[in-house]
Write an enzyme that holds these catalytic residues in place. Structure first.
Site: not given
Length: 647
Positions: A164, A508, A556, A565
């Site tokens: 993020d 991610h 995956d 992540e």
């Protein structure tokens, strides 16, 4: 006197009668005397000898008188010798390749390390340097904290934590402390593989930002900024988790979190700044600036009321919740002592009450896991280092010996034979789930570093109960965990992107998964890249993903962050483990740099006695009288060193 002329005629030389010349008796041998008479040229020629004999010329060389011809001959011979022998040697040395000791190629750990460091470049926020080296990244979050009146220039910079776009200050500070620790111990290895300047740039990028999170120029502060950006679990409105956008395209509000009581975060930032000040000892101004700021934030962390930075904060607790702050107190006290040499920090770090509050000797299994939340194992090891190499003795020996014993137990728990933790069938220790790789990497670093401490102090091993364990057992454990991460696992896949022959393709990560095609993707529009089944268009080289499950399985999938992540703290642990394991630069540690500011651990020498006072000789007629002070001189008072036994 008649002389016969055998060459054609005769000539006569007669002496005048009655001449009384001193040289007349030896004129037949004295040419000078003959010359004084009027002789014809033929006769003079006979006396002078052959006309072609020349006078020799000499050169005065000071102590030696040398014939000029001989000197010229020596010079000519020397010049010829130089041209024939010396000149070819010089030319060959200049033109022919020099013989060098063979340089061993980097091993797999060094190769992986260079890649793992690139992940930090990909996580940079703010205005990026031209040499950032990640082509799909650009300037971002240039208005972070711009509304703050007490932070000049706002909170621009720092690192995004994971996939993020949030800047979590707690794990960011821990990452900088861990990287600095690895540089302090293994700077020669970073230099050997050409990554020394790179890792220092990474640390400085982080510490420059941490200096902005409080008024670092002040001597005391009453608040600290704890996070930039936010996410709420199961949010349905624009925030850093609901939206899927590249950092360069963020279009939603990024609020700043602030706390007036953050004992854990304040302590971690002080540890990060203190450790970095040792890394930058060659930059005196910057190092001193870091120490001054570290002292300020350390004081803030220890102010009352003491509380965790995440307490009752709904945008922090679900993600980077701090369980307590006692371990950070020990951790930061140790680093502040090493950075400043101030014994008050050593006293604080070794306070037995602090150890009791941190449950340091309770034997709780979860306290052996070194992480962004639990600094206790690292704090115990870094203080054990003090005992091993400096052995300060009283008044620290008791608590340091207990930390040393606790470190031994921590290391025992890592070994599979003692069955303290569960392991995957493929050989990965499961210290914590999910996302097990970051904890395994941290354990590998501590284990190999402790083995290096033993090697540097000529200790072959230690005892786990009745069993003797060698330092090589720790090295084998550390190598097994890192090897698993690099591909020695049932999947035959590296969990570090860009290393090996196969690695996760659907990491991610918003920046890596969103193409940089000149288009701006909005908050909702960008979510299609989260769901897209194609591999990431941007390769986030060096990112270590979260890792497999308890059975070595791995999915995956970009939508499953517990598998794919990466995080800042996870990669910091990986970098530390890799540099400890690489053979580049030699299998040693730097024993002394960490103690650069620590004063000698011996009591200071007493001051010299005062010079004797001049005395007036007594009158011979009057008997001399003496006072008691003339026979009993008082010895000077000395204050014992804090590290010396009291009498």
């Amino acid at each position: 006197m008649m002389l016969g002329n055998h060459w054609g005629g005769s000539f006569e030389i007669q002496q005048e009668p009655g001449t009384d010349d001193d040289h007349s008796q030896c004129m037949d041998t004295d040419r000078g005397a003959l010359l004084r008479h009027n002789l014809d040229e033929i006769q003079l020629g006979w006396l002078r000898g052959p006309q072609d004999i020349k006078q020799h010329k000499y050169v005065d060389l000071g102590c030696i008188l040398c014939k000029q011809k001989v000197l010229k001959w020596i010079i000519y011979c020397t010049l010829i010798t130089f041209i024939a022998i010396g000149l070819p040697i010089i030319i060959s040395k200049k033109l022919l390749p020099k013989h060098k000791e063979p340089v061993l190629p980097p091993d797999k750990y060094a190769i992986a390390l260079s890649k793992a460091l690139l992940f930090f470049n990909a996580q940079r926020s703010g205005q990026l340097p031209k040499n950032n080296g990640v082509p799909w990244r650009g300037n971002s979050a240039m208005k972070d904290g711009s509304e703050l009146s007490d932070v000049k220039g706002g909170l621009v910079g720092g690192y995004y934590d994971g996939g993020d776009n949030i800047k979590y200050h707690f794990p960011m500070a821990f990452s900088m402390t861990l990287l600095s620790w690895s540089v302090i111990e293994y700077s020669h290895k970073y230099k050997a593989i050409g990554e020394y300047n790179h890792v220092r740039d990474i640390i400085r990028w982080g510490t420059d930002y941490l200096l902005k999170t409080f008024n670092s120029s002040a001597s005391s502060v009453d608040h600290i900024y704890t996070q930039v950006g936010m996410a709420v679990e199961f949010s349905t409105s624009p925030d850093d988790h609901f939206c899927w956008q590249r950092p360069e395209d963020m279009s939603y509000v990024r609020p700043v979190q602030r706390s007036s009581s953050a004992s854990d975060l304040g302590s971690e930032i002080s540890a990060a700044l203190a450790a970095a000040s040792i890394v930058f000892l060659d930059d005196i101004a910057y190092s001193e600036n870091l120490i001054k700021a570290a002292e300020t934030i350390y004081k803030f962390a220890n102010n009352y009321p003491q509380a965790a930075y995440s307490l009752n904060n709904p945008v922090i607790e679900p993600f980077y919740n701090s369980t307590d702050f006692w371990d950070e107190f020990i951790w930061s006290g140790a680093w502040m002592y090493y950075a400043t040499g101030n014994y008050s920090y050593a006293t604080a770090a070794t306070d037995s009450n602090l150890a009791a509050n941190a449950n340091a000797f309770s034997g709780f299994q979860n306290l052996t896991m070194f992480s962004w939340d639990n600094k206790l194992p690292g704090a115990e090891l870094v203080l054990t280092r003090l005992r091993i190499f400096l052995n300060p003795g009283y008044p620290y020996e008791d608590i340091l010996s207990r930390y040393h014993s606790s470190t031994d137990l921590n290391m025992c728990s890592f070994l599979r034979r003692f069955k303290v933790f569960r392991w995957t069938p493929g050989g990965l220790i499961l210290l914590k789930r999910p996302r097990p790789l970051q904890y395994a990497a941290n354990a590998a670093f501590l284990a190999n570093l402790y083995a290096d401490y033993m090697n540097a102090s000529n200790v072959p091993g230690w005892y786990c109960g009745p069993y003797f364990i060698s330092a090589d057992d720790l090295r084998s454990f550390a190598a097994s965990q890192v090897n698993y991460i690099l591909g020695a696992n049932p999947k035959n896949m590296s969990y570090v992107v860009g290393y090996g022959y196969a690695w996760p393709m659907h990491v991610h990560h918003r920046g890596a998964s969103t193409p940089r095609d000149g288009k701006h993707y909005g908050c909702i529009e960008g979510r299609k890249w989260l769901q897209n089944r194609n591999k990431n268009p941007n390769n986030i080289t060096g990112a270590m993903v979260a890792g497999p499950d308890h059975g070595d399985g791995f999915s995956d999938m970009r939508t499953n962050m517990n598998y794919t992540e990466p995080t800042l703290a996870g990669n910091a642990g990986l970098v530390a483990a890799l540099v400890s394991l690489t053979s580049s630069g030699g299998d040693v540690i730097d024993k002394n740099t960490i103690f650069s500011s620590v004063s000698p651990l011996t009591p200071p020498a007493p001051p010299p006695p005062s010079p004797p006072k001049s005395q007036t000789l007594p009158d011979r007629k009057t008997p001399a009288t003496s006072s008691p002070s003339s026979h009993h001189s008082s010895s000077p008072k000395t204050t014992p060193s804090p590290l010396s036994p009291t009498p």
